[in-house]
Design an enzyme around this catalytic site. Structure first.
Site, PDB file in Angstrom:
ATOM      1  N   SER A 139       0.730  -1.305  -0.082  1.00  0.00           N
ATOM      2  CA  SER A 139      -0.021  -0.091  -0.123  1.00  0.00           C
ATOM      3  C   SER A 139       0.843   1.359  -0.141  1.00  0.00           C
ATOM      4  O   SER A 139       2.162   1.246   0.575  1.00  0.00           O
ATOM      5  CB  SER A 139      -0.878  -0.007   1.528  1.00  0.00           C
ATOM      6  N   TYR A 152      -1.406  -1.663  10.498  1.00  0.00           N
ATOM      7  CA  TYR A 152      -1.459  -1.924   8.964  1.00  0.00           C
ATOM      8  C   TYR A 152      -0.355  -1.403   8.279  1.00  0.00           C
ATOM      9  O   TYR A 152       0.144  -1.838   7.671  1.00  0.00           O
ATOM     10  CB  TYR A 152      -2.705  -1.245   8.594  1.00  0.00           C
ATOM     11  N   GLU A 184      -5.667   4.993  -3.765  1.00  0.00           N
ATOM     12  CA  GLU A 184      -6.889   4.877  -3.668  1.00  0.00           C
ATOM     13  C   GLU A 184      -7.567   3.888  -4.799  1.00  0.00           C
ATOM     14  O   GLU A 184      -7.646   4.452  -5.839  1.00  0.00           O
ATOM     15  CB  GLU A 184      -7.237   6.329  -3.693  1.00  0.00           C
TER      16      GLU A 184
END
Length: 256
Positions: A139, A152, A184
């Site tokens: 991410s 996370y 996103e």
């Protein structure tokens, strides 16, 4: 382009919905046989039907090393081999420095990181035979931070470090290891988060305006396309890379 993935057996954790679901669907379209590791029964069943039986849905939550070992055993029992692994399952659980506890942090890290190692460890003997590939879904929060989600982000950062570490360790076996960093992406999980705001449409528009390319979110199929390419022999000299599929969100000036 023929990616020559027909008949290849690919493990996909969290492979029934969102990014993982798009990867599984894309693999099916390429003629590969995905092993969909995901507790979502209906979505997993639909993908197996789409594959006309040339897929395996394992509704297993990867909470322990033994469960990862079982997944590998069942995959090999059905298909006889493993050609690739997509580590994808996880959730941004908002366990932060202020709003979490040491126990919650440890659990968040376990939930989002440990199964990446467990699956790679147990799949490794089979990946050696096939000279397969590993794709870790990380991410952008691993490099930008987000705030309020220490567990996370720590897991996502570790996934990037492990990508480089495994790429080095597995060089002698011609096993390639790469990571993707979405930003996103409009998945069902993301939509649920958007709906938690008093004015979801306004929040969505605010986020879209921060994404340089097209002022829109990345869709799961765009992440899947890169993951599937990296699994294929068309990416035969790419390893140890952190690749951003994010419309320029992480690196471009958002005032553009």
């Amino acid at each position: 382009m023929d990616l020559k993935l027909r008949g290849k057996v690919i493990l996909v954790s969290g492979g029934a919905k969102g990014i993982g679901g798009a990867i599984s669907k894309g693999l099916i379209e390429e003629g590969a046989f995905p092993v969909i590791i995901d507790p979502s029964e209906n979505e997993g069943k639909a993908l197996v039907e789409l594959a006309q039986g040339n897929a395996l849905h394992l509704p297993i939550r990867l909470f322990s090393a033994d469960q990862a070992k079982e997944v590998v055993m069942l995959a090999v029992e059905k298909f006889g081999k493993i050609d690739g692994l997509v580590n994808n399952a996880g959730a941004n659980d908002s366990v932060g420095l202020e709003n979490g506890s040491p126990e919650e942090f440890a659990q968040s890290l376990a939930n989002n990181l440990f199964h990446y190692y467990h699956l790679a460890h147990y799949a490794l003997p089979h990946l050696k035979k096939s000279q397969g590939a590993i794709v870790n879904i990380s991410s952008k929060t691993a490099v930008t931070g987000q705030g309020g989600t220490s567990g996370y982000v720590a897991a996502k950062g570790a996934q990037l470090a492990l990508t480089r570490e495994w790429a080095v360790e597995l060089l002698p076996y011609q096993i390639r290891v790469n990571a993707l960093l979405p930003a996103e992406v409009y998945t069902p999980m993301y939509e649920s988060w958007i709906q938690s705001f008093s004015n979801p449409q306004k929040k969505l528009e605010e986020i879209n305006q921060k994404i340089p390319l097209g002022r829109r979110m990345t869709n799961p199929e765009e992440i899947a396309a890169m993951a599937i390419f990296l699994l294929s022999e068309k990416a035969s000299h790419i390893t140890g890379q952190h690749l951003y599929v994010d419309g320029g969100y992480t690196h471009l000036d958002r005032s553009l």
